[in-house]
Design a protein around this motif. Structure first.
Motif, PDB file in Angstrom:
ATOM      1  N   MET A  25       0.749  -1.165  -0.023  1.00 44.07           N
ATOM      2  CA  MET A  25      -0.098  -0.184  -0.059  1.00 44.07           C
ATOM      3  C   MET A  25       0.973   1.249   0.003  1.00 44.07           C
ATOM      4  SD  MET A  25      -3.109   0.754  -0.139  1.00 44.07           S
ATOM      5  CE  MET A  25      -4.631   1.176   0.725  1.00 44.07           C
ATOM      6  N   GLU A  26       1.827   1.376   0.713  1.00 48.37           N
ATOM      7  CA  GLU A  26       2.862   2.308   0.622  1.00 48.37           C
ATOM      8  C   GLU A  26       3.377   2.753  -0.722  1.00 48.37           C
ATOM      9  OE1 GLU A  26       3.611   4.778   3.229  1.00 48.37           O
ATOM     10  OE2 GLU A  26       1.967   3.916   4.092  1.00 48.37           O
ATOM     11  N   LYS A  27       3.628   1.389  -1.381  1.00 47.30           N
ATOM     12  CA  LYS A  27       4.265   1.942  -2.714  1.00 47.30           C
ATOM     13  C   LYS A  27       3.310   2.754  -3.590  1.00 47.30           C
ATOM     14  CE  LYS A  27       7.717  -1.702  -2.957  1.00 47.30           C
ATOM     15  NZ  LYS A  27       8.159  -3.029  -3.624  1.00 47.30           N
ATOM     16  N   TYR A  28       1.997   2.056  -3.511  1.00 44.61           N
ATOM     17  CA  TYR A  28       1.033   2.769  -4.464  1.00 44.61           C
ATOM     18  C   TYR A  28       0.866   4.390  -3.971  1.00 44.61           C
ATOM     19  CZ  TYR A  28      -3.710   3.635  -6.354  1.00 44.61           C
ATOM     20  OH  TYR A  28      -4.838   3.799  -7.035  1.00 44.61           O
ATOM     21  N   LYS A  29       0.732   4.654  -2.651  1.00 44.43           N
ATOM     22  CA  LYS A  29       0.766   6.018  -2.330  1.00 44.43           C
ATOM     23  C   LYS A  29       2.041   6.975  -2.651  1.00 44.43           C
ATOM     24  CE  LYS A  29      -2.760   6.241   0.433  1.00 44.43           C
ATOM     25  NZ  LYS A  29      -4.084   6.899   0.149  1.00 44.43           N
ATOM     26  N   LEU A  30       3.087   6.042  -2.612  1.00 41.69           N
ATOM     27  CA  LEU A  30       4.289   6.773  -3.294  1.00 41.69           C
ATOM     28  C   LEU A  30       4.346   7.187  -4.714  1.00 41.69           C
ATOM     29  CD1 LEU A  30       7.399   7.903  -2.919  1.00 41.69           C
ATOM     30  CD2 LEU A  30       8.097   5.487  -3.347  1.00 41.69           C
ATOM     31  N   VAL A  31       3.614   6.129  -5.558  1.00 42.31           N
ATOM     32  CA  VAL A  31       3.443   6.463  -6.965  1.00 42.31           C
ATOM     33  C   VAL A  31       2.430   7.380  -7.000  1.00 42.31           C
ATOM     34  CG1 VAL A  31       2.346   5.370  -9.151  1.00 42.31           C
ATOM     35  CG2 VAL A  31       3.922   4.005  -7.647  1.00 42.31           C
ATOM     36  N   GLN A  32       1.429   7.536  -6.496  1.00 41.65           N
ATOM     37  CA  GLN A  32       0.297   8.742  -6.353  1.00 41.65           C
ATOM     38  C   GLN A  32       0.959   9.985  -6.352  1.00 41.65           C
ATOM     39  OE1 GLN A  32      -2.692   7.134  -3.741  1.00 41.65           O
ATOM     40  NE2 GLN A  32      -4.127   6.855  -5.515  1.00 41.65           N
ATOM     41  N   SER A  50       4.192  10.924  -6.403  1.00 41.78           N
ATOM     42  CA  SER A  50       4.867  11.109  -7.667  1.00 41.78           C
ATOM     43  C   SER A  50       4.165  11.725  -8.812  1.00 41.78           C
ATOM     44  CB  SER A  50       5.966   9.943  -8.111  1.00 41.78           C
ATOM     45  OG  SER A  50       6.803   9.521  -6.655  1.00 41.78           O
ATOM     46  N   VAL A  51       3.399  10.880  -9.287  1.00 40.35           N
ATOM     47  CA  VAL A  51       2.558  11.436 -10.434  1.00 40.35           C
ATOM     48  C   VAL A  51       1.806  12.634 -10.161  1.00 40.35           C
ATOM     49  CG1 VAL A  51       0.500  10.683 -11.821  1.00 40.35           C
ATOM     50  CG2 VAL A  51       1.708   8.944 -11.268  1.00 40.35           C
ATOM     51  N   GLY A  52       1.426  12.875  -9.024  1.00 37.72           N
ATOM     52  CA  GLY A  52       0.832  14.205  -8.637  1.00 37.72           C
ATOM     53  C   GLY A  52       1.904  15.316  -8.783  1.00 37.72           C
ATOM     54  N   ASP A  53       3.134  15.224  -8.262  1.00 38.14           N
ATOM     55  CA  ASP A  53       4.070  15.982  -8.604  1.00 38.14           C
ATOM     56  C   ASP A  53       4.530  16.422  -9.936  1.00 38.14           C
ATOM     57  OD1 ASP A  53       4.377  16.345  -5.664  1.00 38.14           O
ATOM     58  OD2 ASP A  53       6.239  15.065  -5.624  1.00 38.14           O
ATOM     59  N   ILE A  54       4.685  15.331 -10.673  1.00 43.77           N
ATOM     60  CA  ILE A  54       4.922  15.549 -12.272  1.00 43.77           C
ATOM     61  C   ILE A  54       3.840  16.373 -12.973  1.00 43.77           C
ATOM     62  CG2 ILE A  54       5.340  14.235 -14.290  1.00 43.77           C
ATOM     63  CD1 ILE A  54       6.406  12.094 -12.812  1.00 43.77           C
ATOM     64  N   VAL A  55       2.571  15.883 -12.586  1.00 44.08           N
ATOM     65  CA  VAL A  55       1.387  16.511 -13.110  1.00 44.08           C
ATOM     66  C   VAL A  55       1.515  18.137 -12.886  1.00 44.08           C
ATOM     67  CG1 VAL A  55      -1.088  16.968 -13.231  1.00 44.08           C
ATOM     68  CG2 VAL A  55      -0.330  14.642 -13.449  1.00 44.08           C
ATOM     69  N   PHE A  56       1.589  18.389 -11.337  1.00 47.13           N
ATOM     70  CA  PHE A  56       1.791  19.751 -11.142  1.00 47.13           C
ATOM     71  C   PHE A  56       2.699  20.570 -11.715  1.00 47.13           C
ATOM     72  CE2 PHE A  56       3.489  22.936  -8.098  1.00 47.13           C
ATOM     73  CZ  PHE A  56       2.449  23.804  -8.012  1.00 47.13           C
ATOM     74  N   SER A  62     -12.610  17.082 -14.204  1.00 47.42           N
ATOM     75  CA  SER A  62     -13.275  17.999 -13.505  1.00 47.42           C
ATOM     76  C   SER A  62     -12.196  18.889 -12.513  1.00 47.42           C
ATOM     77  CB  SER A  62     -14.243  17.703 -12.345  1.00 47.42           C
ATOM     78  OG  SER A  62     -13.668  16.694 -11.338  1.00 47.42           O
ATOM     79  N   VAL A  63     -12.293  20.028 -12.246  1.00 44.61           N
ATOM     80  CA  VAL A  63     -11.286  20.539 -11.563  1.00 44.61           C
ATOM     81  C   VAL A  63     -10.921  19.704 -10.074  1.00 44.61           C
ATOM     82  CG1 VAL A  63     -10.604  22.681 -10.371  1.00 44.61           C
ATOM     83  CG2 VAL A  63     -11.768  22.782 -12.494  1.00 44.61           C
ATOM     84  N   THR A  64     -11.667  19.421  -9.506  1.00 41.78           N
ATOM     85  CA  THR A  64     -11.571  18.283  -8.448  1.00 41.78           C
ATOM     86  C   THR A  64     -10.942  17.146  -8.710  1.00 41.78           C
ATOM     87  OG1 THR A  64     -13.820  19.028  -7.559  1.00 41.78           O
ATOM     88  CG2 THR A  64     -12.979  17.089  -6.773  1.00 41.78           C
ATOM     89  N   HIS A  65     -11.131  16.551 -10.018  1.00 42.10           N
ATOM     90  CA  HIS A  65     -10.360  15.402 -10.356  1.00 42.10           C
ATOM     91  C   HIS A  65      -8.594  15.840 -10.518  1.00 42.10           C
ATOM     92  CE1 HIS A  65     -10.437  11.303 -12.141  1.00 42.10           C
ATOM     93  NE2 HIS A  65      -9.224  11.416 -12.147  1.00 42.10           N
ATOM     94  N   ILE A  66      -8.446  16.873 -11.286  1.00 42.85           N
ATOM     95  CA  ILE A  66      -7.078  17.395 -11.435  1.00 42.85           C
ATOM     96  C   ILE A  66      -6.571  17.948 -10.087  1.00 42.85           C
ATOM     97  CG2 ILE A  66      -5.898  19.274 -12.228  1.00 42.85           C
ATOM     98  CD1 ILE A  66      -6.780  17.697 -14.427  1.00 42.85           C
ATOM     99  N   SER A  67      -7.353  18.319  -9.171  1.00 42.15           N
ATOM    100  CA  SER A  67      -6.676  18.649  -7.780  1.00 42.15           C
ATOM    101  C   SER A  67      -6.315  17.366  -7.050  1.00 42.15           C
ATOM    102  CB  SER A  67      -7.778  19.499  -6.953  1.00 42.15           C
ATOM    103  OG  SER A  67      -7.249  19.708  -5.639  1.00 42.15           O
ATOM    104  N   LYS A  68      -7.302  16.364  -7.156  1.00 43.33           N
ATOM    105  CA  LYS A  68      -6.960  15.079  -6.486  1.00 43.33           C
ATOM    106  C   LYS A  68      -5.640  14.207  -7.017  1.00 43.33           C
ATOM    107  CE  LYS A  68     -11.535  13.739  -4.956  1.00 43.33           C
ATOM    108  NZ  LYS A  68     -12.605  12.816  -4.961  1.00 43.33           N
ATOM    109  N   ILE A  69      -5.441  14.549  -8.358  1.00 45.52           N
ATOM    110  CA  ILE A  69      -4.216  13.693  -8.848  1.00 45.52           C
ATOM    111  C   ILE A  69      -3.056  14.523  -8.596  1.00 45.52           C
ATOM    112  CG2 ILE A  69      -3.029  13.535 -11.203  1.00 45.52           C
ATOM    113  CD1 ILE A  69      -5.982  13.011 -12.442  1.00 45.52           C
ATOM    114  N   GLY A 108      -2.030  13.732  -4.961  1.00 48.10           N
ATOM    115  CA  GLY A 108      -1.860  12.165  -4.692  1.00 48.10           C
ATOM    116  C   GLY A 108      -2.810  11.687  -4.057  1.00 48.10           C
ATOM    117  N   VAL A 109      -4.155  12.112  -4.017  1.00 44.16           N
ATOM    118  CA  VAL A 109      -5.367  11.402  -3.703  1.00 44.16           C
ATOM    119  C   VAL A 109      -5.846  10.318  -4.614  1.00 44.16           C
ATOM    120  CG1 VAL A 109      -7.873  11.932  -2.967  1.00 44.16           C
ATOM    121  CG2 VAL A 109      -6.067  13.495  -2.475  1.00 44.16           C
TER     122      VAL A 109
END
Length: 64
Positions: free
Chosen positions: A1-8, A10-16, A36-43, A46-47
């Motif tokens: 589960m921790e690896k999954y959170k790390l990936v999320q 990392s992806v969020g940082d790249i997108v931002f 949606s803007v909410t979806h962009i924000s979640k990505i 890292g949500v």
């Protein structure tokens, strides 16, 4: 589960960072990615998000 959170996170940082490089607001990227803007924000924050959202996001970046 921790690896999954790390990936999320990392992806969020790249997108931002990419969105900022392109000088896009979350709203502008949401329109281009058909998300949606909410979806962009979640990505970016890292949500929990789904791969289909990432695919739409990548298409949105390509429209710039």
């Amino acid at each position: 589960m921790e690896k999954y959170k790390l990936v999320q996170s990392s992806v969020g940082d790249i997108v931002f960072k990419r969105r900022k490089q392109l000088k896009l607001s979350q709203e502008q990227l949401a329109v281009r990615a058909v998300l949606s803007v909410t979806h962009i924000s979640k990505i970016e924050n890292g949500v929990n998000f789904v791969v289909s959202g990432i695919n739409s996001l990548l298409r949105g970046f390509n429209k710039v």
